[in-house]
Write a protein that holds these residues in place. Structure first.
Motif, short mmCIF file in Angstrom:
data_model
loop_
_atom_site.label_atom_id
_atom_site.label_comp_id
_atom_site.label_asym_id
_atom_site.label_seq_id
_atom_site.Cartn_x
_atom_site.Cartn_y
_atom_site.Cartn_z
N LYS A 157 45.47 -58.68 39.75
CA LYS A 157 44.20 -58.97 40.41
C LYS A 157 43.36 -59.99 39.66
CE LYS A 157 44.39 -56.11 43.96
NZ LYS A 157 44.29 -56.58 45.36
N GLU A 158 43.85 -60.42 38.50
CA GLU A 158 43.08 -61.39 37.72
C GLU A 158 43.31 -62.83 38.19
OE1 GLU A 158 47.05 -61.03 35.63
OE2 GLU A 158 45.64 -59.71 36.65
N LEU A 166 40.25 -64.61 39.65
CA LEU A 166 39.28 -64.86 38.58
C LEU A 166 39.68 -66.10 37.78
CD1 LEU A 166 36.77 -63.68 37.13
CD2 LEU A 166 38.34 -62.37 35.72
N LEU A 167 40.93 -66.17 37.42
CA LEU A 167 41.42 -67.30 36.63
C LEU A 167 41.42 -68.60 37.43
CD1 LEU A 167 44.39 -65.54 34.80
CD2 LEU A 167 42.17 -66.18 33.82
N ALA A 168 41.45 -68.46 38.76
CA ALA A 168 41.42 -69.64 39.63
C ALA A 168 40.00 -70.12 39.91
CB ALA A 168 42.13 -69.33 40.94
N TYR A 180 35.57 -57.66 42.95
CA TYR A 180 35.32 -56.56 43.89
C TYR A 180 35.81 -55.23 43.31
CZ TYR A 180 34.12 -60.09 47.35
OH TYR A 180 33.50 -61.12 48.02
N ALA A 181 35.23 -54.16 43.83
CA ALA A 181 35.57 -52.82 43.35
C ALA A 181 37.07 -52.55 43.46
CB ALA A 181 34.78 -51.78 44.13
N SER A 182 37.71 -53.08 44.50
CA SER A 182 39.14 -52.84 44.73
C SER A 182 40.03 -53.47 43.65
CB SER A 182 39.54 -53.39 46.10
OG SER A 182 39.27 -54.78 46.18
N ALA A 183 39.47 -54.41 42.87
CA ALA A 183 40.25 -55.09 41.83
C ALA A 183 40.13 -54.41 40.47
CB ALA A 183 39.83 -56.56 41.71
N VAL A 184 39.27 -53.41 40.37
CA VAL A 184 38.95 -52.81 39.08
C VAL A 184 39.79 -51.56 38.83
CG1 VAL A 184 37.13 -51.70 37.71
CG2 VAL A 184 36.62 -53.74 39.10
N GLU A 185 40.43 -51.54 37.68
CA GLU A 185 41.22 -50.37 37.27
C GLU A 185 40.32 -49.30 36.69
OE1 GLU A 185 44.22 -49.58 33.58
OE2 GLU A 185 44.83 -51.20 34.96
N LYS A 186 39.40 -49.71 35.78
CA LYS A 186 38.47 -48.76 35.18
C LYS A 186 37.32 -49.52 34.51
CE LYS A 186 40.95 -48.39 30.75
NZ LYS A 186 41.45 -47.46 29.73
N GLY A 188 23.11 -55.12 36.41
CA GLY A 188 23.10 -56.47 35.85
C GLY A 188 23.49 -56.57 34.40
N THR A 189 23.77 -55.44 33.78
CA THR A 189 24.14 -55.47 32.36
C THR A 189 25.42 -56.29 32.16
OG1 THR A 189 24.37 -54.10 30.38
CG2 THR A 189 25.59 -53.39 32.33
N THR A 190 25.52 -56.91 31.00
CA THR A 190 26.68 -57.77 30.73
C THR A 190 27.89 -56.92 30.34
OG1 THR A 190 25.27 -59.58 30.00
CG2 THR A 190 27.58 -59.66 29.31
N ALA A 191 29.02 -57.24 30.94
CA ALA A 191 30.27 -56.55 30.64
C ALA A 191 31.34 -57.55 30.25
CB ALA A 191 30.74 -55.75 31.86
N ILE A 192 32.26 -57.10 29.41
CA ILE A 192 33.46 -57.89 29.13
C ILE A 192 34.51 -57.52 30.17
CG2 ILE A 192 35.40 -58.17 27.53
CD1 ILE A 192 33.42 -57.89 25.23
N VAL A 193 35.13 -58.52 30.75
CA VAL A 193 36.19 -58.31 31.73
C VAL A 193 37.52 -58.62 31.06
CG1 VAL A 193 37.08 -58.93 34.01
CG2 VAL A 193 34.61 -59.03 33.56
N GLN A 194 38.45 -57.68 31.16
CA GLN A 194 39.75 -57.89 30.54
C GLN A 194 40.88 -57.59 31.52
OE1 GLN A 194 39.89 -55.15 27.21
NE2 GLN A 194 40.43 -53.40 28.49
#
Length: 211
Positions: free
Chosen positions: A10-11, A14-16, A22-28, A40-46
């Motif tokens: 699902k990344e 993002l890389l493109a 979207y919520a459907s792309a998130v594992e946890k 609005g808090t900043t998160a690291i996406v991995q």
């Protein structure tokens, strides 16, 4: 800080260059409850393999759970970033803005294109007029004070008004406002150039008066 782990495969979007997660792309999502609940808090996406992908604004109340600020691991999300991006947006359109018809609503900041996802800023009347802002995502909402200060500094316009898109903000779990953020509120009725015609409009709401 929050850590958003994207499902395997699902990344690619993002890389493109797609800034929306979207919520459907998130594992946890890992992090303290107070951070998870702060819109609005900043998160690291991995990635699923724990590789850094981005820093993004997190919003648990939206189907778009995160909006990317940066793909650079060495670029912090801070006051300096917001000021830098506002200045760059205004500088990119500065000549056109100064030459624009003062009766027209001129798009000065255009959200994702300017690295400020969810933010739209229209100008009316040039530096002596009004800036009408829409904060349509939790990230720019969280940085609202810094963004408004940067807009005033970059444009010299002292009058900044917040005009909510009610449906969008409710979908983001954000309160709805129509209010002056700095200086004076625009008059209820102004003549606004719309294409080849001039119409009476309330720029605070976008309502066009019948002739």
């Amino acid at each position: 800080m929050l850590i958003i782990t994207i499902k395997q495969g699902k990344e690619k979007g993002l890389l493109a260059g797609d800034p929306l997660i979207y919520a459907s792309a998130v594992e946890k999502v890992d992090g303290k409850p107070q951070e998870r609940n702060k819109l609005g808090t900043t998160a690291i996406v991995q990635s699923s393999s724990r590789r850094f992908l981005a820093r993004a604004a997190y919003n648990a109340k939206s189907q778009i759970v995160a909006r990317v600020w940066t793909l650079r691991e060495d670029e912090p999300v801070d006051h300096a970033m917001m000021k830098r991006r506002v200045q760059a947006a205004v500088a990119a359109r500065g000549d056109a803005w100064r030459a624009a018809d003062p009766q027209a609503l001129f798009l000065l900041v255009d959200g994702d294109r300017d690295g400020l996802p969810g933010l739209l800023v229209h100008s009316y009347g040039g530096a002596a007029g009004y800036l009408v802002c829409q904060f349509n995502a939790a990230g720019v909402e969280l940085w609202k004070v810094t963004i408004v200060q940067a807009l005033i500094a970059a444009t010299g316009c002292a009058n900044v008004f917040e005009r909510s898109d009610e449906l969008v903000r409710k979908g983001e779990g954000l309160p709805v406002f129509w209010r002056a953020l700095a200086g004076e509120e625009p008059p209820q009725r102004l003549m606004v150039k719309d294409g080849g015609r001039v119409v009476p409009m309330d720029i605070r709401t976008g309502f066009v008066y019948p002739k």
